[in-house]
Design an enzyme around this catalytic site. Structure first.
Site, PDB file in Angstrom:
ATOM      1  N   TYR A 124       0.797  -1.193  -0.018  1.00  0.00           N
ATOM      2  CA  TYR A 124       0.028  -0.095  -0.179  1.00  0.00           C
ATOM      3  C   TYR A 124       0.865   1.108  -0.014  1.00  0.00           C
ATOM      4  CZ  TYR A 124      -4.421  -2.457   0.754  1.00  0.00           C
ATOM      5  OH  TYR A 124      -5.423  -3.341   0.679  1.00  0.00           O
ATOM      6  N   LYS A 190       4.330 -14.126   5.973  1.00  0.00           N
ATOM      7  CA  LYS A 190       4.534 -15.186   5.076  1.00  0.00           C
ATOM      8  C   LYS A 190       6.223 -15.067   4.790  1.00  0.00           C
ATOM      9  CE  LYS A 190       3.017 -18.166   1.934  1.00  0.00           C
ATOM     10  NZ  LYS A 190       1.952 -19.177   2.160  1.00  0.00           N
ATOM     11  N   ASP A 223      -1.704 -17.863   5.545  1.00  0.00           N
ATOM     12  CA  ASP A 223      -2.702 -18.554   5.030  1.00  0.00           C
ATOM     13  C   ASP A 223      -3.296 -19.610   6.285  1.00  0.00           C
ATOM     14  OD1 ASP A 223      -0.127 -19.369   4.726  1.00  0.00           O
ATOM     15  OD2 ASP A 223      -0.369 -20.756   2.858  1.00  0.00           O
ATOM     16  N   ASP A 247      -5.521  -5.863   5.880  1.00  0.00           N
ATOM     17  CA  ASP A 247      -6.720  -5.371   5.104  1.00  0.00           C
ATOM     18  C   ASP A 247      -7.671  -6.600   4.682  1.00  0.00           C
ATOM     19  OD1 ASP A 247      -8.600  -3.917   3.505  1.00  0.00           O
ATOM     20  OD2 ASP A 247      -7.269  -3.653   1.905  1.00  0.00           O
TER      21      ASP A 247
END
Ligand code: NAD
Length: 359
Positions: A124, A190, A223, A247
């Protein structure tokens, strides 16, 4: 003395939601002096600027604002006002409590998590290079010199994550946990794939955790976290995430507690604080007095706590919880079916909350 607060109605369903929320905040008895200013597509059409200087100046002066959602046209038009606002005011910490209230239909019996999303970095950051542009070609060449191949027809978005940004967001998550009697902070990442951005976020989070030995700390790969949240949400407490995951998980969290109409948020920074719902402007419902103002009202509750008005905040939250629990004077999204004729409108819901607060 009245609190001076910048009031931004926004666009789409924003003005209806903001009006309903203002009405309830005024009914708490806390005195506000509202400094109302526009932002969004409507003022863009009138003035050619979706985020006029006077709006920004007001927030800089009052240091606290409440904002209805604003539309960001996809792929063209202007950049997101929300991203701009967070950047201009360094609103680096987005705090989004996801609490399941009694009476809301949900697959779960217990959800009470708080999402702490980093607001200024990651994908972002707005560092983007359009496919076919000269800048994208220059960047591709530089990357080729470093042994990294990028296809000629690629658009490129850069994902910066810094020690500074990670440290202060994880610190904000621990501070929230300490101030609100929470027991655990989970960092999501991640790092197994993006070693130098998410890996750095995780390393920094571990270091911050050492400064807070009284709060439990754990990490989850993003995940896996999503999988676990939709199966065992009761195992989570405060969750801290880089911007993009934050988000996405915010909307997931909203889904766990009955929908976007119920998920509030606060953007806290070094210069100011801005309170707004997780959801967007839901433009298809514009002007219909239909959508649920709870998310923005609960953002108002967060604002009351931020201003040091915990008693009024509790009264307002309890009144909202009570209206939801009774279930008769609620908006369509909280009824057993979306077509339920007994659903009330946005403003009638606000009246029910006020009635409950005065009971
Ligand atoms: P959205 O959140 O506006 O709406 C998606 C759907 O969720 C709606 O169609 C509706 O069914 C439901 N919903 C949302 N808010 C609700 C409410 N208060 N009560 C009941 N149901 C509600 O998402 P979108 O359609 O993807 O985005 C619309 C616009 O909002 C886009 O331009 C987007 O960029 C913008 N947006 C703004 C903000 C913000 O201002 N903070 C946040 C997210 C999206």
């Amino acid at each position: 003395m009245a609190y001076e607060v910048t009031h931004i109605p926004g666009d789409g369903t924003g003005p209806e939601l903001a009006e309903a929320t203002r009405k309830v905040l005024d009914a708490t008895g806390v005195e506000f002096q509202w400094d109302e200013h526009p932002a969004g597509v409507d003022v863009y059409e009138e003035e050619g600027n979706p985020f006029p200087d006077r709006t920004l100046e007001s927030i800089k002066r009052t240091k606290v604002g409440i904002k209805g959602p604003t539309t960001t046209p996809v792929g063209s038009g202007f950049r997101s006002i929300n991203v701009q606002l967070r950047k201009e005011l360094d609103l680096y910490a987005c705090i989004r409590p996801c609490k399941l209230y009694e009476g809301v239909r949900s697959h779960f019996s217990e959800v009470d998590i708080v999402i702490v999303r980093e607001n200024t970095e990651d994908l972002y950051a707005g560092i983007e290079f359009e496919e076919g542009s000269e800048d994208a070609a220059t960047l591709r060449e530089a990357l080729a010199g470093l042994g990294a191949t990028v296809r000629e027809d690629a658009g490129i978005s850069i994902k910066p994550i810094s020690i500074f940004g990670s440290d202060r967001i994880v610190e904000a998550a621990f501070k929230y946990a300490e101030d609100n009697g929470r027991k655990k902070v989970t960092a999501a990442h991640k790092a197994n794939i993006m070693k130098f951005s998410d890996g750095l976020f995780l390393d920094t989070a571990r270091k911050v955790a050492e400064r807070h030995p009284d709060i439990e700390f754990e990490d989850r790969i993003i995940d896996n976290l999503c999988n676990q949240l939709v199966s065992r949400p009761e195992e989570y407490d405060v969750i801290v995430l880089p911007n993009l995951y934050g988000d996405i998980v915010s909307d997931l969290g909203a889904g766990l507690i009955g929908g976007l109409g119920l998920a509030p948020g606060a953007n806290i920074g070094t210069e100011a604080a801005m309170f707004e719902a997780t959801h967007g402007s839901a433009p298809k419902y514009k002007g219909l007095n239909k959508v649920n103002p709870t998310a923005l009202m609960l953002s108002g509750v967060l604002m009351l706590r931020h201003l040091g008005e915990p008693e009024a905040a509790d009264r307002m939250e309890n009144a909202i919880a009570s209206v939801i629990k009774k279930g008769d004077k609620v908006t369509y999204d909280l009824k057993p079916t979306r077509e339920d004729p007994t659903a009330v409108g946005t403003s009638e819901y606000a009246d029910a909350v006020i009635e409950e607060m005065n009971a």
